[in-house]
Design an enzyme around this catalytic site. Structure first.
Site, PDB file in Angstrom:
ATOM      1  N   GLU A 135       0.854  -1.186   0.000  1.00 24.80           N
ATOM      2  CA  GLU A 135       0.000   0.000   0.000  1.00 24.80           C
ATOM      3  C   GLU A 135       0.895   1.242   0.000  1.00 24.80           C
ATOM      4  O   GLU A 135       2.104   1.152   0.231  1.00 24.80           O
ATOM      5  CB  GLU A 135      -0.917  -0.009   1.221  1.00 24.80           C
ATOM      6  CG  GLU A 135      -1.860  -1.200   1.248  1.00 24.80           C
ATOM      7  CD  GLU A 135      -2.839  -1.174   2.424  1.00 24.80           C
ATOM      8  OE1 GLU A 135      -2.749  -0.241   3.252  1.00 24.80           O
ATOM      9  OE2 GLU A 135      -3.671  -2.090   2.495  1.00 24.80           O
ATOM     10  N   GLY A 139       4.929  -0.832   2.727  1.00 24.52           N
ATOM     11  CA  GLY A 139       5.622  -1.650   1.750  1.00 24.52           C
ATOM     12  C   GLY A 139       6.320  -2.789   2.461  1.00 24.52           C
ATOM     13  O   GLY A 139       5.782  -3.874   2.623  1.00 24.52           O
ATOM     14  N   ARG A 275      34.067  -7.391 -31.544  1.00 24.88           N
ATOM     15  CA  ARG A 275      34.637  -6.040 -31.589  1.00 24.88           C
ATOM     16  C   ARG A 275      36.171  -6.118 -31.589  1.00 24.88           C
ATOM     17  O   ARG A 275      36.759  -6.747 -30.705  1.00 24.88           O
ATOM     18  CB  ARG A 275      34.146  -5.261 -30.370  1.00 24.88           C
ATOM     19  CG  ARG A 275      34.812  -3.914 -30.144  1.00 24.88           C
ATOM     20  CD  ARG A 275      34.330  -2.867 -31.107  1.00 24.88           C
ATOM     21  NE  ARG A 275      34.740  -1.528 -30.666  1.00 24.88           N
ATOM     22  CZ  ARG A 275      34.567  -0.418 -31.389  1.00 24.88           C
ATOM     23  NH1 ARG A 275      33.975  -0.512 -32.567  1.00 24.88           N
ATOM     24  NH2 ARG A 275      34.956   0.743 -30.934  1.00 24.88           N
ATOM     25  N   GLY A 346      30.980  -0.254 -23.746  1.00 24.87           N
ATOM     26  CA  GLY A 346      31.417   1.133 -23.826  1.00 24.87           C
ATOM     27  C   GLY A 346      30.288   2.066 -24.217  1.00 24.87           C
ATOM     28  O   GLY A 346      29.164   1.951 -23.727  1.00 24.87           O
ATOM     29  N   GLU A 370       9.241  -7.916  -4.189  1.00 26.04           N
ATOM     30  CA  GLU A 370       9.146  -9.116  -3.336  1.00 26.04           C
ATOM     31  C   GLU A 370      10.016  -8.993  -2.086  1.00 26.04           C
ATOM     32  O   GLU A 370      10.570  -9.977  -1.600  1.00 26.04           O
ATOM     33  CB  GLU A 370       9.543 -10.380  -4.113  1.00 26.04           C
ATOM     34  CG  GLU A 370       8.761 -10.615  -5.386  1.00 26.04           C
ATOM     35  CD  GLU A 370       7.347 -11.080  -5.143  1.00 26.04           C
ATOM     36  OE1 GLU A 370       6.937 -11.163  -3.985  1.00 26.04           O
ATOM     37  OE2 GLU A 370       6.646 -11.342  -6.126  1.00 26.04           O
TER      38      GLU A 370
END
Length: 390
Positions: A135, A139, A275, A346, A370
């Site tokens: 609520e 919490g 890369r 990067g 949770e």
């Protein structure tokens, strides 16, 4: 950069049926989920049709009894399904976990008559559920919730506001925890509320940094009338029901987190081996090789941790401490691995052209839902050293 399906993970599965199940999930991921995940998340589209497909495929009720439309699968298998789904799109993996959480109360605490009337449609009838505990003012301190359920003859009248509800406004049913008695944990009961109940409305969805395709909204209960036949469990048993559901739900979040982490690791490996800088792949440089090794080790450790907790649950043994450990470690791992993935890519990692920035934004919420990771540490410490003297 086009979306691609996650790389298959080698899995130890207990049965041929479980292996066939994972193969089915991967087929759905490759055909229906992964190709459009980034586009639909960016547009904030809720994939209701995907949940209908998962329901038709028997994937929304996996850990529940086949007598009521479930899949009779152990948690060890169910969680690996969640991981596969979350690796492709967290909105889907987490959505299945939330739906399972919403079914938990009725499946485990409902009467035989209630299960016979409602559960089959919830598990395999195309319905989608949500879980209403938090609520605006409660919490982590869930036992202080204020939403009221007042008896009126054979009905209950529910009034109040629930917050941070995944599937809020789009769910077909809500498992709602409300105060039916005095203060504290013993004054809370659980109710199964239809999504179209009169007096129930949803606020506009929250504007979140990630998981934009999954609606999270407040729910307002303005005198919502629910028959006593839709009260689940005994009066005052609601908080115990909620806690038992959360232990299982935390394992669902842990599995989703490892799915996100695995996806980030896959993207990092794909980029680092392709890369080239200074005449060779950047994966040849020791600094990146060590990062990748650490990332992979954390992912495997997290997977082993959530599976070990699931096996305890499947054997009917206590697993609350292990669930908290798995949720804590796996979600911290997802955040760290996703952050490292952005670093490995990067400048490209910081753009929406590559999926790792989305994975990083999505990983953050898993450390919160949770039960925050600070709460998980409290739960673990309580099991180790007992409650605080004060």
């Amino acid at each position: 950069m086009p979306d691609r399906a996650p790389q298959p993970v080698d899995r130890t599965l207990p049965t041929e049926e479980a292996r066939d199940l994972i193969a089915l999930v991967r087929e759905i991921v490759q055909r229906e989920i992964a190709p459009r995940a980034a586009e639909e998340e960016e547009a904030g589209r809720f994939p209701r049709e995907l949940f209908s497909l998962l329901s038709e495929s028997g994937l929304l009720g996996l850990p529940y009894d086949s007598e009521y439309g479930g899949g009779d699968q152990p948690y060890e298998v169910y969680l690996q399904v969640l991981e596969e789904l979350a690796a492709a799109r967290l909105t889907v993996g987490l959505g299945v976990s939330v739906h399972s959480l919403a079914c938990h109360a009725l499946a485990n605490y409902g009467t035989k008559e209630q299960r016979g009337e409602y559960l089959a449609a919830m598990l395999g009838g195309g319905l989608l559920g949500a879980y209403c505990l938090s609520e605006p003012s409660s919490g982590s301190d869930a036992a202080s919730l204020r939403t009221k359920a007042e008896r009126d003859g054979d009905d209950w009248v529910i009034t109040g506001t629930k917050a941070w509800i995944t599937h809020g406004g789009v769910a077909d049913f809500y498992t709602v925890l409300a105060r039916s008695g005095g203060e504290g944990a013993r004054g809370i009961s659980a109710f199964l509320v239809p999504g179209d109940a009169e007096g129930l409305s949803a606020a506009a969805p929250e504007k979140k940094m990630g998981m934009k395709g999954s609606p999270t909204a407040q729910l307002h209960f303005d005198g919502v009338r629910v028959p006593d036949a839709r009260r689940v469990g005994d009066e005052g048993q609601g908080f115990a029901i909620a806690l038992s559901a959360l232990d299982s739900g935390r394992l669902g979040i842990a599995a989703c987190a490892i799915g996100v982490a695995q996806a980030a690791l896959d993207e990092s490996l794909d980029y680092a081996t392709g890369r080239r800088q200074f005449g060779r792949p950047i994966a040849d440089f020791q600094g990146l090789r060590f990062m990748l090794a650490d990332m992979a080790t954390k992912v495997e450790a997290g997977r082993a941790l959530y599976l070990a907790a699931a096996r305890l649950r499947d054997r009917g043994l206590p697993f609350s401490k292990e669930a908290a450990m798995a949720k804590l470690f796996c979600t911290d791992t997802a955040m760290q691995v996703a952050t490292d993935a952005v670093q490995i890519l990067g400048g490209y990692g910081y753009t929406a052209d590559f999926p790792v920035e989305r994975l990083m934004r999505e990983a953050k919420v898993l450390q919160i839902v949770e039960g925050t990771n600070q709460i998980q540490r409290m739960v673990i410490a309580r099991h180790l050293a007992g409650p605080e003297s004060r």
